[in-house]
Design a protein around this motif. Structure first.
Motif, PDB file in Angstrom:
ATOM      1  N   VAL A  94       0.804  -1.199  -0.139  1.00  0.00           N
ATOM      2  CA  VAL A  94       0.131   0.088  -0.019  1.00  0.00           C
ATOM      3  C   VAL A  94       0.647   1.224   0.032  1.00  0.00           C
ATOM      4  O   VAL A  94       0.579   2.246  -0.691  1.00  0.00           O
ATOM      5  CB  VAL A  94      -0.934  -0.003   1.181  1.00  0.00           C
ATOM      6  N   ALA A  95       1.938   1.398   0.717  1.00  0.00           N
ATOM      7  CA  ALA A  95       2.754   2.520   0.886  1.00  0.00           C
ATOM      8  C   ALA A  95       3.277   2.594  -0.248  1.00  0.00           C
ATOM      9  O   ALA A  95       3.790   3.874  -0.836  1.00  0.00           O
ATOM     10  CB  ALA A  95       3.665   2.330   1.974  1.00  0.00           C
ATOM     11  N   ARG A  96       3.983   1.644  -1.104  1.00  0.00           N
ATOM     12  CA  ARG A  96       4.544   1.635  -2.373  1.00  0.00           C
ATOM     13  C   ARG A  96       3.677   2.240  -3.366  1.00  0.00           C
ATOM     14  O   ARG A  96       3.993   3.203  -4.285  1.00  0.00           O
ATOM     15  CB  ARG A  96       4.996   0.235  -2.908  1.00  0.00           C
ATOM     16  N   ALA A  97       2.072   1.729  -3.468  1.00  0.00           N
ATOM     17  CA  ALA A  97       1.588   2.490  -4.421  1.00  0.00           C
ATOM     18  C   ALA A  97       1.135   4.006  -4.014  1.00  0.00           C
ATOM     19  O   ALA A  97       0.977   4.696  -4.981  1.00  0.00           O
ATOM     20  CB  ALA A  97       0.151   1.562  -4.205  1.00  0.00           C
ATOM     21  N   MET A  98       1.218   4.340  -2.979  1.00  0.00           N
ATOM     22  CA  MET A  98       0.801   5.633  -2.704  1.00  0.00           C
ATOM     23  C   MET A  98       2.022   6.493  -2.898  1.00  0.00           C
ATOM     24  O   MET A  98       1.978   7.795  -3.449  1.00  0.00           O
ATOM     25  CB  MET A  98       0.698   5.845  -1.142  1.00  0.00           C
ATOM     26  N   HIS A  99       3.506   6.040  -2.727  1.00  0.00           N
ATOM     27  CA  HIS A  99       4.592   6.845  -2.884  1.00  0.00           C
ATOM     28  C   HIS A  99       5.322   6.662  -4.209  1.00  0.00           C
ATOM     29  O   HIS A  99       6.250   7.389  -4.405  1.00  0.00           O
ATOM     30  CB  HIS A  99       5.397   6.848  -1.704  1.00  0.00           C
ATOM     31  N   ARG A 100       4.993   5.376  -4.749  1.00  0.00           N
ATOM     32  CA  ARG A 100       5.743   5.166  -6.161  1.00  0.00           C
ATOM     33  C   ARG A 100       7.173   4.898  -5.826  1.00  0.00           C
ATOM     34  O   ARG A 100       7.584   4.345  -4.840  1.00  0.00           O
ATOM     35  CB  ARG A 100       5.166   5.921  -7.130  1.00  0.00           C
ATOM     36  N   ARG A 106      12.211   8.193   0.909  1.00  0.00           N
ATOM     37  CA  ARG A 106      11.465   9.004   1.829  1.00  0.00           C
ATOM     38  C   ARG A 106      11.612   7.954   3.088  1.00  0.00           C
ATOM     39  O   ARG A 106      11.695   8.763   4.258  1.00  0.00           O
ATOM     40  CB  ARG A 106       9.796   9.071   1.681  1.00  0.00           C
ATOM     41  N   VAL A 107      11.538   6.736   2.964  1.00  0.00           N
ATOM     42  CA  VAL A 107      11.906   6.090   4.179  1.00  0.00           C
ATOM     43  C   VAL A 107      13.156   6.289   4.761  1.00  0.00           C
ATOM     44  O   VAL A 107      13.487   6.396   6.013  1.00  0.00           O
ATOM     45  CB  VAL A 107      11.806   4.493   4.063  1.00  0.00           C
ATOM     46  N   ASN A 112      16.891   8.570   8.819  1.00  0.00           N
ATOM     47  CA  ASN A 112      18.409   8.628   8.819  1.00  0.00           C
ATOM     48  C   ASN A 112      18.980   9.142  10.388  1.00  0.00           C
ATOM     49  O   ASN A 112      19.728   8.092  10.583  1.00  0.00           O
ATOM     50  CB  ASN A 112      18.606   9.777   7.698  1.00  0.00           C
ATOM     51  N   PRO A 113      18.337   9.586  10.945  1.00  0.00           N
ATOM     52  CA  PRO A 113      18.815   9.992  12.417  1.00  0.00           C
ATOM     53  C   PRO A 113      18.891   8.897  13.059  1.00  0.00           C
ATOM     54  O   PRO A 113      19.785   8.728  13.877  1.00  0.00           O
ATOM     55  CB  PRO A 113      17.916  11.025  12.804  1.00  0.00           C
ATOM     56  N   GLU A 114      17.849   8.124  13.050  1.00  0.00           N
ATOM     57  CA  GLU A 114      17.838   6.859  14.080  1.00  0.00           C
ATOM     58  C   GLU A 114      18.643   5.746  13.500  1.00  0.00           C
ATOM     59  O   GLU A 114      19.386   4.897  14.113  1.00  0.00           O
ATOM     60  CB  GLU A 114      16.418   6.427  14.393  1.00  0.00           C
ATOM     61  N   THR A 115      18.874   5.798  12.193  1.00  0.00           N
ATOM     62  CA  THR A 115      19.696   4.748  11.430  1.00  0.00           C
ATOM     63  C   THR A 115      21.364   4.870  11.626  1.00  0.00           C
ATOM     64  O   THR A 115      21.985   4.135  12.564  1.00  0.00           O
ATOM     65  CB  THR A 115      19.584   4.673  10.118  1.00  0.00           C
ATOM     66  N   GLU A 116      21.647   6.322  11.875  1.00  0.00           N
ATOM     67  CA  GLU A 116      22.890   6.707  12.306  1.00  0.00           C
ATOM     68  C   GLU A 116      23.210   6.266  13.905  1.00  0.00           C
ATOM     69  O   GLU A 116      24.111   5.959  14.131  1.00  0.00           O
ATOM     70  CB  GLU A 116      23.052   8.060  11.931  1.00  0.00           C
ATOM     71  N   ALA A 117      22.254   6.820  14.551  1.00  0.00           N
ATOM     72  CA  ALA A 117      22.486   6.333  15.878  1.00  0.00           C
ATOM     73  C   ALA A 117      22.439   4.831  16.229  1.00  0.00           C
ATOM     74  O   ALA A 117      23.047   4.483  17.225  1.00  0.00           O
ATOM     75  CB  ALA A 117      21.083   7.101  16.821  1.00  0.00           C
ATOM     76  N   ALA A 118      21.656   4.084  15.588  1.00  0.00           N
ATOM     77  CA  ALA A 118      21.825   2.526  15.813  1.00  0.00           C
ATOM     78  C   ALA A 118      23.128   2.198  15.491  1.00  0.00           C
ATOM     79  O   ALA A 118      23.650   1.347  16.110  1.00  0.00           O
ATOM     80  CB  ALA A 118      20.732   2.076  14.988  1.00  0.00           C
ATOM     81  N   ILE A 119      23.480   2.309  14.149  1.00  0.00           N
ATOM     82  CA  ILE A 119      24.984   2.026  13.651  1.00  0.00           C
ATOM     83  C   ILE A 119      26.057   2.385  14.590  1.00  0.00           C
ATOM     84  O   ILE A 119      26.800   1.519  14.969  1.00  0.00           O
ATOM     85  CB  ILE A 119      25.156   2.610  12.388  1.00  0.00           C
ATOM     86  N   GLU A 120      25.985   3.756  15.243  1.00  0.00           N
ATOM     87  CA  GLU A 120      26.991   4.210  16.041  1.00  0.00           C
ATOM     88  C   GLU A 120      26.853   3.448  17.352  1.00  0.00           C
ATOM     89  O   GLU A 120      27.959   3.070  18.131  1.00  0.00           O
ATOM     90  CB  GLU A 120      26.730   5.587  16.336  1.00  0.00           C
ATOM     91  N   ALA A 121      25.831   2.973  17.964  1.00  0.00           N
ATOM     92  CA  ALA A 121      25.674   2.101  19.147  1.00  0.00           C
ATOM     93  C   ALA A 121      26.146   0.905  19.061  1.00  0.00           C
ATOM     94  O   ALA A 121      26.697   0.204  19.593  1.00  0.00           O
ATOM     95  CB  ALA A 121      24.067   2.041  19.420  1.00  0.00           C
ATOM     96  N   ARG A 280      14.006  -2.465   6.328  1.00  0.00           N
ATOM     97  CA  ARG A 280      15.350  -2.215   6.987  1.00  0.00           C
ATOM     98  C   ARG A 280      16.381  -1.833   5.943  1.00  0.00           C
ATOM     99  O   ARG A 280      16.921  -0.751   6.094  1.00  0.00           O
ATOM    100  CB  ARG A 280      16.040  -3.473   7.545  1.00  0.00           C
ATOM    101  N   ASN A 281      16.402  -2.543   4.605  1.00  0.00           N
ATOM    102  CA  ASN A 281      17.192  -1.985   3.822  1.00  0.00           C
ATOM    103  C   ASN A 281      17.006  -0.555   3.164  1.00  0.00           C
ATOM    104  O   ASN A 281      17.847   0.130   2.677  1.00  0.00           O
ATOM    105  CB  ASN A 281      17.401  -2.961   2.285  1.00  0.00           C
ATOM    106  N   MET A 282      15.666  -0.309   3.192  1.00  0.00           N
ATOM    107  CA  MET A 282      15.158   1.004   2.517  1.00  0.00           C
ATOM    108  C   MET A 282      15.809   2.261   3.698  1.00  0.00           C
ATOM    109  O   MET A 282      16.121   3.318   3.295  1.00  0.00           O
ATOM    110  CB  MET A 282      13.847   1.076   2.533  1.00  0.00           C
ATOM    111  N   ALA A 283      15.585   1.769   4.988  1.00  0.00           N
ATOM    112  CA  ALA A 283      16.087   2.843   5.936  1.00  0.00           C
ATOM    113  C   ALA A 283      17.622   2.971   6.015  1.00  0.00           C
ATOM    114  O   ALA A 283      18.229   4.091   6.472  1.00  0.00           O
ATOM    115  CB  ALA A 283      15.871   2.144   7.252  1.00  0.00           C
TER     116      ALA A 283
END
Length: 330
Positions: A94-100, A106-107, A112-121, A280-283
């Motif tokens: 559904v999300a793919r159909a909405m945002h194409r 966008r994900v 991105n801020p949380e991904t960087e924080a997770a990798i740092e941790a 996860r990969n999109m993030a």
């Protein structure tokens, strides 16, 4: 002899005192097997079909939606089929159909801020989270570029480790780092980004007194604005993850061992959407088929165990006995 039925569906009683009979018209009452008629309209229960107004040919129809000993009404000549929820919710489709084609980007931007924080941790073994005291998961992953209630970033505070309790600020009188959302997306207010003149760098979370957190004392949390009677910061927003107010949360500094012992996500489980490989990969990269740094993390970078097969459907690991990573504390 009995008189003709009235519009209400009941017959007038005869001179012999016979009881009035019930007829299934108007969708209000039908005979229940083995008992007297039961009114259907005022009592909550399973959904029932709506009979067209003025229809006198309503007939009972069996359905899995009806309770035991009950029937459902349907107009004559119609087939009634129950609505059954899907067993698997296709949220990604559904999300793919909405945002194409913009969905992946966008994900990635949103997390991105949380991904960087997770990798740092994962690499350092020092986990910083913002959550409710009774929860076993973080509402937001906190990193060096996260904002404190005093208005300064975590990088502008004193050195910290996984056992820190109070991390004072080096740029003001703030005695302890207290995370506060620094983007409207963190509190579910996505419409700010659509405003033409919106400046994300100037946005600040506000109190119910309509003043920002920077206009409150960083230690006592009372408002510093002249004429304001606010004695304590009370957020006018809710957390997008748990729907609770800011003041109900706490900022915690933890080690990998502590999180393992208490059943709190760590390692690759700490990445956004760890249980959903595509998201996860999109993030991480903006593409659902490109795991990016996840592959490096899984083969030993940071404190994730080595010798694990990498596939698109690699699940998160169950709690191990320990990764062997030895973080250096200040």
């Amino acid at each position: 002899m009995d008189s003709k039925p009235s519009r209400s569906g009941s017959k007038a009683s005869s001179s012999t005192g016979a009881k009035p009979k019930q007829r299934a018209t108007g969708g209000l009452s039908v005979p229940k097997s083995g008992s007297r008629s039961k009114s259907l309209s005022p009592k909550p229960g399973p959904s029932r079909a709506v009979v067209a107004r003025g229809s006198r040919d309503a007939v009972p129809s069996g359905s899995r939606g009806a309770g035991r000993g009950e029937v459902m009404l349907a107009p004559k000549g119609y087939t009634m089929r129950p609505v059954i929820p899907a067993e698997k919710k296709e949220l990604i489709s559904v999300a793919r159909a909405m945002h194409r084609e913009e969905f992946g980007g966008r994900v990635q931007k949103l997390f991105n801020p949380e991904t960087e924080a997770a990798i740092e941790a994962i690499k350092t073994g020092v986990y910083i989270g913002w959550r409710l005291p009774e929860y076993k998961f973080d509402c937001i992953r906190v990193g060096r570029h996260s904002r404190c209630f005093c208005g300064h970033l975590l990088s502008g505070h004193a050195p910290y480790n996984g056992r820190s309790l109070r991390v004072p600020c080096k740029e003001c009188k703030c005695k302890a780092f207290a995370f506060i959302p620094g983007r409207p997306e963190d509190i579910g207010e996505f419409w700010f980004q659509r405003r033409r003149d919106f400046d994300p760098t100037s946005w600040r979370a506000k109190c119910r007194c309509k003043h920002t957190h920077e206009e409150h004392d960083p230690n006592m949390k009372r408002c510093k604005s002249r004429g304001c009677s606010c004695g304590m910061f009370n957020s006018n927003f809710l957390c997008a993850a748990c729907d609770k107010h800011w003041e109900e949360h706490e900022t915690v500094f933890e080690t990998e061992d502590y999180r393992h012992q208490n059943g709190i996500p760590y390692g690759e489980e700490y990445l956004p959407f760890a249980e959903m490989p595509e998201l996860r990969n999109m993030a991480l990269t903006g593409e659902d088929d490109n795991p990016g740094i996840y592959t490096k993390l899984m083969v030993g970078e940071g404190n994730i165990p080595r010798n694990k097969a990498i596939t698109q459907d690699t699940p998160f690991r169950p709690p191990p006995s320990g990764s062997g990573f030895k973080p250096v504390y200040d």
